[in-house]
Design a protein around this motif. Sequence first.
Motif, PDB file in Angstrom:
ATOM      1  N   GLY A 105       0.793  -1.220   0.000  1.00  0.00           N
ATOM      2  CA  GLY A 105       0.000   0.000   0.000  1.00  0.00           C
ATOM      3  C   GLY A 105       0.827   1.273   0.000  1.00  0.00           C
ATOM      4  N   ILE A 106       2.031   1.207  -0.571  1.00  0.00           N
ATOM      5  CA  ILE A 106       2.917   2.375  -0.620  1.00  0.00           C
ATOM      6  C   ILE A 106       2.779   3.042  -1.984  1.00  0.00           C
ATOM      7  N   ASN A 107       2.396   4.304  -1.970  1.00  0.00           N
ATOM      8  CA  ASN A 107       2.261   5.073  -3.204  1.00  0.00           C
ATOM      9  C   ASN A 107       3.629   5.444  -3.759  1.00  0.00           C
ATOM     10  N   TYR A 108       3.730   5.500  -5.078  1.00  0.00           N
ATOM     11  CA  TYR A 108       4.973   5.902  -5.732  1.00  0.00           C
ATOM     12  C   TYR A 108       4.658   6.663  -7.001  1.00  0.00           C
ATOM     13  N   SER A 109       5.617   7.436  -7.449  1.00  0.00           N
ATOM     14  CA  SER A 109       5.513   8.176  -8.700  1.00  0.00           C
ATOM     15  C   SER A 109       6.395   7.476  -9.725  1.00  0.00           C
ATOM     16  N   ASP A 110       5.782   7.007 -10.802  1.00  0.00           N
ATOM     17  CA  ASP A 110       6.495   6.262 -11.841  1.00  0.00           C
ATOM     18  C   ASP A 110       6.978   7.241 -12.907  1.00  0.00           C
ATOM     19  N   TRP A 111       8.278   7.517 -12.894  1.00  0.00           N
ATOM     20  CA  TRP A 111       8.871   8.472 -13.825  1.00  0.00           C
ATOM     21  C   TRP A 111       9.247   7.825 -15.154  1.00  0.00           C
ATOM     22  N   GLY A 112       9.192   6.501 -15.265  1.00  0.00           N
ATOM     23  CA  GLY A 112       9.626   5.871 -16.501  1.00  0.00           C
ATOM     24  C   GLY A 112      11.027   6.335 -16.859  1.00  0.00           C
ATOM     25  N   GLU A 113      11.186   6.789 -18.108  1.00  0.00           N
ATOM     26  CA  GLU A 113      12.478   7.321 -18.563  1.00  0.00           C
ATOM     27  C   GLU A 113      12.431   8.841 -18.717  1.00  0.00           C
ATOM     28  N   THR A 114      11.613   9.511 -17.908  1.00  0.00           N
ATOM     29  CA  THR A 114      11.482  10.967 -18.003  1.00  0.00           C
ATOM     30  C   THR A 114      12.809  11.674 -17.790  1.00  0.00           C
ATOM     31  N   ALA A 115      13.597  11.222 -16.819  1.00  0.00           N
ATOM     32  CA  ALA A 115      14.821  11.945 -16.451  1.00  0.00           C
ATOM     33  C   ALA A 115      16.086  11.345 -17.047  1.00  0.00           C
ATOM     34  N   VAL A 116      16.120  10.020 -17.207  1.00  0.00           N
ATOM     35  CA  VAL A 116      17.349   9.337 -17.637  1.00  0.00           C
ATOM     36  C   VAL A 116      17.019   8.327 -18.726  1.00  0.00           C
ATOM     37  N   ALA A 117      17.687   8.448 -19.862  1.00  0.00           N
ATOM     38  CA  ALA A 117      17.491   7.498 -20.948  1.00  0.00           C
ATOM     39  C   ALA A 117      17.964   6.114 -20.514  1.00  0.00           C
ATOM     40  N   GLY A 118      17.113   5.132 -20.686  1.00  0.00           N
ATOM     41  CA  GLY A 118      17.481   3.755 -20.371  1.00  0.00           C
ATOM     42  C   GLY A 118      17.287   3.359 -18.916  1.00  0.00           C
ATOM     43  N   TRP A 119      16.888   4.277 -18.069  1.00  0.00           N
ATOM     44  CA  TRP A 119      16.604   3.971 -16.661  1.00  0.00           C
ATOM     45  C   TRP A 119      15.115   4.119 -16.426  1.00  0.00           C
ATOM     46  N   LYS A 120      14.462   3.074 -15.994  1.00  0.00           N
ATOM     47  CA  LYS A 120      13.075   3.148 -15.529  1.00  0.00           C
ATOM     48  C   LYS A 120      13.150   3.482 -14.047  1.00  0.00           C
ATOM     49  N   PHE A 165       9.413   7.353  -4.162  1.00  0.00           N
ATOM     50  CA  PHE A 165       8.425   7.295  -3.093  1.00  0.00           C
ATOM     51  C   PHE A 165       9.059   7.820  -1.817  1.00  0.00           C
ATOM     52  N   TYR A 166       8.236   7.970  -0.785  1.00  0.00           N
ATOM     53  CA  TYR A 166       8.693   8.522   0.481  1.00  0.00           C
ATOM     54  C   TYR A 166       8.878   7.435   1.532  1.00  0.00           C
ATOM     55  N   ASP A 167       9.891   7.588   2.382  1.00  0.00           N
ATOM     56  CA  ASP A 167       9.987   6.742   3.572  1.00  0.00           C
ATOM     57  C   ASP A 167       9.095   7.369   4.655  1.00  0.00           C
ATOM     58  N   PRO A 168       8.946   6.732   5.812  1.00  0.00           N
ATOM     59  CA  PRO A 168       8.032   7.261   6.829  1.00  0.00           C
ATOM     60  C   PRO A 168       8.367   8.670   7.317  1.00  0.00           C
ATOM     61  N   ASP A 169       9.597   9.129   7.131  1.00  0.00           N
ATOM     62  CA  ASP A 169       9.983  10.461   7.583  1.00  0.00           C
ATOM     63  C   ASP A 169       9.971  11.491   6.457  1.00  0.00           C
TER      64      ASP A 169
END
Length: 136
Positions: free
Chosen positions: A101-116, A120-124
């Motif tokens: 149940g941990i939310n995350y933002s899926d950037w795909g290759e938005t910032a780096v070519a070839g890196w998916k 997400f956030y840790d509890p702090d």
Amino acid sequence: MKLELHHINLSTHKVDEMNDFYLKVMKLKTETEGLPVLEKKKGYSGNVAFVSDGNIQTHLAEKDLNVCFKTGHNINPLEKGHIAYRTDDLDAFKQHLDELGINYSDWGETAVAGWKQIFFYDPDGNIIEVHEVKYK
């Protein structure tokens, strides 16, 4: 699913000064191997210096408080920096987060070519990146 520490990203308005500090004071070396190919036309066009102790990279990235507005993502890994882990199976890791149940933002290759990438956030509230290299 394998997971290992890959890099620490420090966001700064002083990339050159930070680079000099980590090279001179911390005695790290300029990293030239395995560097990400930044997708500067997809939203983040800041300067980045790369240093390493030979195992773990430190990315000294120009702070960009508007990168979320430019990319349409809801987590900004360049606001305060982040810690990054590399995996060999990002889909399995995303399923793991979904099951917890941990939310995350899926950037795909938005910032780096070839890196998916996902963020997400840790509890702090610290930002964590997990990425998989799709090709080298």
